[in-house]
Design a protein around this motif. Structure first.
Motif, PDB file in Angstrom:
ATOM      1  N   GLU A   1      22.561 -13.602  -1.534  1.00 39.52           N
ATOM      2  CA  GLU A   1      21.184 -13.581  -2.016  1.00 39.52           C
ATOM      3  C   GLU A   1      20.228 -12.998  -0.982  1.00 39.52           C
TER       4      GLU A   1
ATOM      5  N   LYS B   1      21.100  -9.087  -0.958  1.00 39.89           N
ATOM      6  CA  LYS B   1      21.469  -8.556  -2.278  1.00 39.89           C
ATOM      7  C   LYS B   1      22.606  -7.546  -2.164  1.00 39.89           C
TER       8      LYS B   1
ATOM      9  N   TYR C   1      28.581 -12.236  -3.341  1.00 39.55           N
ATOM     10  CA  TYR C   1      27.247 -11.647  -3.425  1.00 39.55           C
ATOM     11  C   TYR C   1      26.276 -12.521  -2.636  1.00 39.55           C
TER      12      TYR C   1
ATOM     13  N   LEU D   1      22.020  -8.879 -10.644  1.00 42.73           N
ATOM     14  CA  LEU D   1      23.052  -8.308  -9.791  1.00 42.73           C
ATOM     15  C   LEU D   1      24.013  -7.529 -10.669  1.00 42.73           C
TER      16      LEU D   1
END
Length: 859
Positions: free
Chosen positions: A80, A83, A78, A152
């Motif tokens: 940042e 996203k 994932y 998330l």
């Protein structure tokens, strides 16, 4: 993200960070300089006076992971920044730092990684619930609902999260549970290795650093164990700064955070990571300056110690006697009331899981060697042995295989004793035991390698299993002794780590005021090597050490822990073995496996790329089983290894029914020839099958070297013909009274049976030729042949008859593109008619040769 950091970490807050870091490093630098001189004196005194303790029986590998990497593979990460979840290729070198790339091709080309993760201080989480629980502790006033995702949504059901109290968190996920378990074991091994960042071979810098950190924490009221004593010295110092700096920064920044609960948690995590990065960069610079200054002043200190060693020792003993008179009565009273009742219970809590872990290490080592012996039992040679040894030589650094050993120690619990003795958590002892287990496994495997390599020189191949067994038994005996020594040392150190801080905390208020007076008894020239604070701790240590040694000695008598008694000390028991430790590392693949295979284009390109290609990986790459679900437009599958790529790229198709039919008809020795002829680009017709099987039978009879196989095949064919003819006659007799329509159908069926007879007729002709030249010595071979059951042959013949009925009309009436019968079809038709005539002649001749009753049934 940059705007967020610049907004909340303005110039004023950066000045606060620099000031707090400078204050701590100034105090630590003063303590480090003092402890550096004391550690140097202790090291030089030990080198002069040490009589030598128990000598290790196993050899120790000097550079365990030379030209090795731990693991590599692909999984989802994932990001940042946008996203989103993206596929990333992870490569873990021998430093145990995680490098992640855009894809595998980027790594192979030698590009810089997208990022690098140093796992010191991290925890590996495998569920979002665990992560949410820890995330809620970052901001005490902000709580997330149970079961809700923070900021998330995990793309799969199998997350892998790296959590740190100060640094950035990393989010990964995989598509199967097996992948999750494998990656979790690899990540935990990275954490375990990087946490052990203080080199033990540095006999001056490491003791000076640990004593300085301990004294700094004790000066601020922290006496117990510390979970964040992990990583390299700059990382440990940064953790020490963040312990006091982070609450201060939280009070300044948290009120200014805006947005929803999840957004504030995420923003605070990013700000904490930025602060931690600034602190670590400053501690790195200042610590290197302190160490450089101490190293520059080392030569004069060594000269003074060598010159005045005796006077320094005498002065220290005099001061020690004075301090002991003050401290000993209080320490013995505290020991009797608060320590002695708990020694046995804490020792049992330590010994049970630790001993199980070392037993599992021994069992794993034994199982791997037994499996290798089994594989070499039938067709073993030195080349096969080299392949197996190349796989298991790095067994100690295989986190997946070693996971069963590590899990045994993870059950260690000090429930009810942690608060009393200020033990934050047993993780400090668990990781230390796991490191020792890995070292013991590597020592055992390295010793086995050297012994086996020495035994193989000039040895025959038939003695391989016996040689492995001898070396294995020899290594296991040495492992039992060394593991006993290592465990007893670990138990003593763990008990000291638990009891000494507690005793110092209880005795310091009453003794610390009197200690400065004893500094006057030390000569000024020796004051750098004799410190009253260190002598005070040594007196307390010797007070409790007697009881700890007695408890460990009594535990060694219990057979369930498999500990050797202290009276059993082996020194120089096997001097020839230790000479093998000086030999260079053994490359089993190159020495016994014919050398590494060359890859296309390996000799071209950047030398760094060539070096990376030669690096061998300890853990095999993950191969996903079944049809695993993946994210849209993404793939979690890895590039297959060389062993997984098919050697032949030609696609081969075969007629399944033909191969099965051929296997039943010809059971001994002709299956491979029939299957070869079944390969064709187009589906075969009935006439082509007849021609192919004729040619197959002829080639097998001519090309087969063994006459027994020919005889078996011929007799099988004879049996099939007889059963077929018997079935035809039985059906004709039973249905002789049926209507004419059924009689017509029987004629068609007999026609197809005649075709089968024509198909087998050439084999019978060849049989007569082979039988006329056959020697009498072949008769025993024919008697041992396997005969196909008659019922299976009858079922097979019936099925082939029906297939012939369906295929014959289509194949015989098929014209070519011009509308006329082709020459191939005409030739096939003539062959078909000839086959029918031969079938009729064969039936007439054989009916005449049989009994009269069979002739009457046929009429």
């Amino acid at each position: 993200m940059g705007d967020l950091i610049s907004t909340h970490l303005d110039e004023a807050k950066r000045e606060v960070i620099t000031a707090r870091t400078g204050e701590l490093m100034g105090e630590f630098g003063r303590l480090y300089e003092q402890q550096y001189a004391v550690a140097l004196f202790n090291k030089m005194r030990f080198d002069l006076e040490s009589g030598g303790g128990p000598q290790n029986q196993l050899l120790h590998r000097k550079v365990p992971l030379k030209n090795k990497s731990i693991f590599s593979g692909a999984l989802f990460q994932y990001l940042e920044e946008n996203k989103k979840w993206r596929n990333r290729f992870l490569f873990i070198p021998d430093s145990y730092n995680i490098n992640y790339y855009e894809n595998k091709q980027a790594h192979d080309r030698g590009l810089h990684p997208k990022g690098t993760i140093n796992c010191a201080g991290y925890r590996v989480l495998t569920s979002m619930e665990e992560y949410l629980e820890l995330l809620n502790t970052s901001l005490p006033g902000v709580k997330a609902k149970v079961g809700s995702s923070p900021f998330l949504k995990c793309a799969t059901q199998f997350p892998l999260i790296l959590w740190h109290p100060y640094a950035r968190h990393y989010y990964f996920c995989v598509v199967t549970e097996k992948e999750q378990q494998k990656w979790s074991a690899v990540f935990q091994d990275c954490v375990r290795h990087t946490n052990n960042g203080l080199p033990e071979e540095c006999k001056v810098q490491t003791p000076a650093f640990t004593d300085a950190v301990r004294l700094y924490r004790q000066a601020h009221g922290h006496y117990g164990t510390w979970d964040m004593m992990c990583g390299t010295p700059p990382q440990i110092l940064a953790n020490l700064v963040m312990d006091t700096l982070l609450p201060e920064m939280r009070d300044l920044i948290t009120p200014k955070l805006k947005g929803k609960m999840h957004d504030r948690q995420r923003n605070w995590m990013l700000i904490s990571d930025a602060v931690y990065g600034l602190v670590q960069s400053q501690t790195q610079t200042q610590y290197e300056a302190v160490v450089q200054s101490c190293e520059a002043g080392r030569p004069p200190l060594e000269t003074t110690i060598r010159t005045d060693m005796d006077q320094i020792i005498t002065s220290k003993e005099h001061v020690t006697s004075k301090i002991k008179a003050l401290v000993l009565p209080k320490a013995e009273k505290l020991l009797k009331v608060s320590i002695q009742p708990y020694i046995s219970s804490i020792l049992d809590a330590l010994m049970e899981p630790t001993s199980r872990g070392f037993f599992e290490v021994k069992d794993l080592f034994f199982r791997e060697l037994v499996d290798m012996s089994k594989n070499l039992l039938n067709d073993g040679n030195k080349e096969k042995l080299g392949e197996h040894m190349e796989k298991i030589s790095m067994l100690a650094f295989h986190p997946v295989k070693m996971q069963s050993c590590y899990e045994k120690v993870e059950t260690l619990s000090l429930e009810g004793l942690q608060q009393r003795f200020d033990v934050s958590s047993p993780s400090v002892f668990v990781q230390r035991a796991q490191i020792l287990m890995r070292e013991q496994m590597d020592d055992a495997m390295y010793t086995f390698e050297q012994l086996l390599h020495q035994s193989l020189e000039g040895q025959e191949q038939e003695d391989l299993c016996k040689t492995i067994q001898r070396c294995q038994d020899r290594v296991i005996k040495k492992f039992d002794y060394d593991s006993s020594t290592v465990r007893k040392k670990f138990f003593r150190e763990a008990l000291l780590q638990i009891f000494i801080p507690y005793m110092l905390k209880q005795l310091s208020p009453s003794c610390s005021a009197e200690l400065p007076h004893f500094q006057e008894l030390i000569f000024e020239d020796f004051s750098r090597f004799i410190l009253v604070e260190n002598i005070f701790e040594e007196v307390v240590l010797h007070t409790v050490m007697k009881d700890i040694m007695m408890a460990v000695k009594e535990a060694a008598v219990q057979r369930r822990h498999n500990l050797y008694r202290d009276s059993i000390v082996l020194t120089d028991s096997d001097p020839n073995l230790h000479l093998l430790g000086e030999n260079p590392p053994i490359d089993w693949a190159e020495e016994y496996g014919g050398g590494p295979e060359e890859v296309d284009g390996e000799n071209t390109g950047d030398p760094e790329v060539q070096r990376r290609r030669r690096v061998k990986q300890v853990v095999s790459m993950i191969q996903i089983e079944g049809n695993a679900s993946v994210l849209p437009n993404e793939s979690c599958l890895e590039v297959p290894a060389v062993d997984d790529i098919p050697e032949e790229g030609t696609e081969v198709r075969s007629d399944t029914s033909l191969s099965q039919k051929s296997e039943k008809q010809v059971s001994n020795g002709t299956k491979e020839d029939v299957n070869k002829n079944a390969v064709d680009d187009k589906p075969p017709t009935n006439r082509s099958i007849l021609k192919e099987e004729e040619s197959t039978t002829e080639r097998s009879l001519q090309g087969t070297a063994s006459k027994s196989a020919i005889d078996c095949a011929i007799q099988e064919i004879e049996k099939a013909v007889q059963e077929e003819e018997h079935e035809v006659r039985t059906q004709e007799t039973a249905e002789s009274s049926s209507p004419k329509e059924e009689t017509a159908a029987e004629e068609v069926k007999s026609t197809s049976n005649c075709e089968d007879g024509a198909q087998i007729k050439p084999a019978e002709t060849k049989k007569d030729t082979a039988s006329s030249t056959e020697k009498p010595s072949d008769s025993p071979v024919r008697e041992e042949k396997a005969v196909t059951p008659p019922d299976q042959q009858e079922n097979h013949i019936t099925a082939s008859t029906q297939d012939s009925q369906m295929e014959n009309p289509l194949a015989s009436s098929q014209p070519d593109d011009s509308g006329f019968q082709s020459s191939t079809n005409e030739a096939a038709e003539e062959e078909h008619q000839a086959g029918k005539e031969e079938c009729n002649d064969s039936e007439t001749g054989e009916d005449t040769g049989k009994g009269e009753s069979a002739h009457m049934d046929h009429q």
